[in-house]
Write an enzyme that holds these catalytic residues in place. Structure first.
Site, PDB file in Angstrom:
ATOM      1  CD  GLN A   2       3.958   6.513 -14.063  1.00 24.67           C
ATOM      2  OE1 GLN A   2       4.644   6.680 -14.572  1.00 24.67           O
ATOM      3  NE2 GLN A   2       2.770   5.823 -13.660  1.00 24.67           N
ATOM      4  CB  SER A  12      -6.841   6.502  -1.180  1.00 18.13           C
ATOM      5  OG  SER A  12      -5.825   5.936  -1.985  1.00 18.13           O
ATOM      6  CE1 TYR A  39      -3.003   2.212  -6.309  1.00 21.37           C
ATOM      7  CE2 TYR A  39      -3.322   4.710  -6.170  1.00 21.37           C
ATOM      8  CZ  TYR A  39      -2.664   3.514  -6.623  1.00 21.37           C
ATOM      9  OH  TYR A  39      -1.623   3.883  -7.464  1.00 21.37           O
ATOM     10  CG  HIS A  40      -2.584   6.925  -2.841  1.00 21.27           C
ATOM     11  ND1 HIS A  40      -3.797   7.516  -3.044  1.00 21.27           N
ATOM     12  CD2 HIS A  40      -1.816   7.390  -3.666  1.00 21.27           C
ATOM     13  CE1 HIS A  40      -3.947   8.057  -4.188  1.00 21.27           C
ATOM     14  NE2 HIS A  40      -2.684   8.109  -4.752  1.00 21.27           N
ATOM     15  CB  THR A 100       1.674   5.932  -6.127  1.00 27.39           C
ATOM     16  OG1 THR A 100       0.932   7.260  -6.324  1.00 27.39           O
ATOM     17  CG2 THR A 100       1.214   5.325  -5.104  1.00 27.39           C
ATOM     18  CE  LYS A 154       0.099   1.105  -7.001  1.00 31.59           C
ATOM     19  NZ  LYS A 154       0.781   0.185  -8.006  1.00 31.59           N
ATOM     20  NE  ARG A 168     -12.211  13.435 -13.087  1.00 29.34           N
ATOM     21  CZ  ARG A 168     -13.427  13.662 -12.932  1.00 29.34           C
ATOM     22  NH1 ARG A 168     -14.094  12.380 -13.316  1.00 29.34           N
ATOM     23  NH2 ARG A 168     -14.423  14.464 -12.100  1.00 29.34           N
ATOM     24  CG  ASN A 215      -5.821  -7.314  -7.156  1.00 30.24           C
ATOM     25  OD1 ASN A 215      -6.101  -8.406  -7.900  1.00 30.24           O
ATOM     26  ND2 ASN A 215      -5.345  -6.205  -7.885  1.00 30.24           N
TER      27      ASN A 215
END
Ligand code: USQ
Length: 401
Positions: A208, A179, A181-182, A144, A185, A241, A118
């Protein structure tokens, strides 16, 4: 300036549309509402109630006195991206259209593959549409700080001078993401850097830090203009959180030893910085990297700040460390540079506790919504692949000296 926001329904996309429009920019956006589905999949919802996009657009029109153009669709569909570029002719693109969650990417093979494909596909589609339709446009891509990981040396802004075997060069600083995800990026950054080189495109890659906050001033008192505020294990960032935990009397949950250090910034600073990047494009062919955060904080120190901010509002807030579901360093060196945005005029919100009090006041109105889903506050997605809730540790959280 005409700015296209990829991912306009998200935590950052929705406030950015308002922030830019309030400054006179012509804004348009697209989204397929994946974030709403992902949070639902995690068994949660936004603490702030989120109306459908039609209502958001109506509220925008009432507040700003003009239309906000919106395409509902999947940015993995190149045809859609090209159509948007031809119709809107963006001068700048704010690319927020990716899945932003480390834990979500660690659930299983399907989630890892989904997050990476994605995130890489949306970026590819924007790059090719820039090449073919808007080669002068400026891409502001949300990367990130997590791309760098936590090396035991200072972190520059993207590039560093290195001398190796008596030769020198300016090279990308090594990435050590934590991860899937990271890593998505990191891969996106490499693709953008290469596209700028071969097609003479211009891009700013924003590393960021962790964002926190419920509002920006532009939202006024209109609840329909609020952004989402997640608190589940996958889409709730740590300070958001902690603030949700504080308002329902749940202990704040630093993971492990709790001395992970990260760059953090309030939502209003994120808007200010993204706008500074958009309004100050680099020259054609340039790929530049900004480290975007207000200051580096220790996670436990942030918990203690939320505790103090809560006490000022009459909340009795406790802190209890949880077993860490992630594989990460819990005590480490961390010193990233962040000069480029200051050079462009970034004025940081230094009073983090005041920002936390604003958040707590906002969230106290939605206490019942957080209570209804409080089960999601304890993570069960572990980096080793097990899906099992973590337990509280007996060690007490103390400030990092
Ligand atoms: N953490 C706790 N307790 C919690 C939640 C998190 O101690 O209840 C810790 C985590 O273990 C981590 C740190 O707080 O060490 C930050 O975690 P996070 O969930 O707030 O942030 P992260 O997973 O790093 O991801 C978030 C955003 C992501 C963005 C990133 C910026 O979700 O989109 O890329 O922040 S950065 O962290 O600088 O890489």
């Amino acid at each position: 300036m005409r700015v296209f926001i990829a991912g306009m329904d998200g935590y950052l996309g929705w406030p950015l549309a308002q922030y830019l429009a309030a400054r006179g920019h012509e804004v348009a956006g697209a989204d397929i509402f994946f974030r709403r589905q992902w949070v639902d999949e995690m068994g949660s919802w936004s603490a702030t109630p989120i109306p459908p996009m039609t209502e958001r657009l109506r509220a925008f029109r009432e507040r700003l006195g003009r239309e906000l153009r919106f395409w509902e669709g999947d940015l993995r569909d190149y045809g859609l991206v090209e159509t948007i570029f031809r119709e809107f002719q963006p001068e700048a693109i704010a690319h927020l259209g990716e899945c932003p969650s480390a834990p979500y990417s660690m659930v299983d093979v399907q989630h890892a593959v989904f997050v990476q494909t994605n995130n890489l596909t949306t970026t590819f589609n924007l790059l090719f549409a820039m090449r073919d339709v808007r080669p002068q446009a400026h891409l502001v891509k949300l990367g990130t700080m997590g791309e760098y990981g936590t090396p035991n040396v200072d972190i520059p802004e993207g590039f560093f001078e290195i001398e190796f075997r008596e030769r020198k060069d300016r090279l990308p600083f090594p990435r050590q993401a934590g991860s899937w995800y990271h890593w998505s990026k990191v891969h996106g950054s490499n693709n953008i850097m290469f596209a700028c080189r071969i097609w003479n495109l211009r891009a700013t890659d924003i590393m960021q830090g962790v964002v926190f906050g419920t509002r920006i001033d532009e939202m006024g008192d209109d609840e329909r203009l609020l952004t989402r505020l997640d608190f589940d294990q996958a889409f709730g960032t740590v300070v958001n959180r902690f603030c949700c935990q504080a308002v329902i009397g749940h202990p704040l949950t630093p993971f492990g030893k709790g001395h992970q250090r990260r760059g953090f910034l309030p939502l209003r600073d994120s808007m200010q910085c993204l706008t500074l990047a958009l309004e100050n494009p680099p020259e054609a062919g340039a790929y530049r990297v900004f480290n975007q955060f207000e200051e580096v904080y220790d996670v436990t120190d942030l918990a203690l700040k939320v505790q103090r901010a809560g006490a000022a509002l009459g909340l009795d807030v406790t802190v209890r460390n949880l077993e860490n579901p992630r594989k990460e360093m819990e005590e480490h060196y961390y010193k990233p540079d962040h000069q480029h945005l200051f050079d462009l005029g970034y004025q940081p919100t230094h009073d983090v506790e005041a920002e936390m009090r604003i958040m707590l006041r906002d969230l106290m109105r939605y206490r019942a919504r957080i209570e209804a889903k409080q089960d999601v506050l304890i993570p069960d997605v572990r980096w080793d692949g097990r899906r099992e809730k973590v337990r509280f540790l007996e060690t007490a959280a103390t400030s990092q000296k």
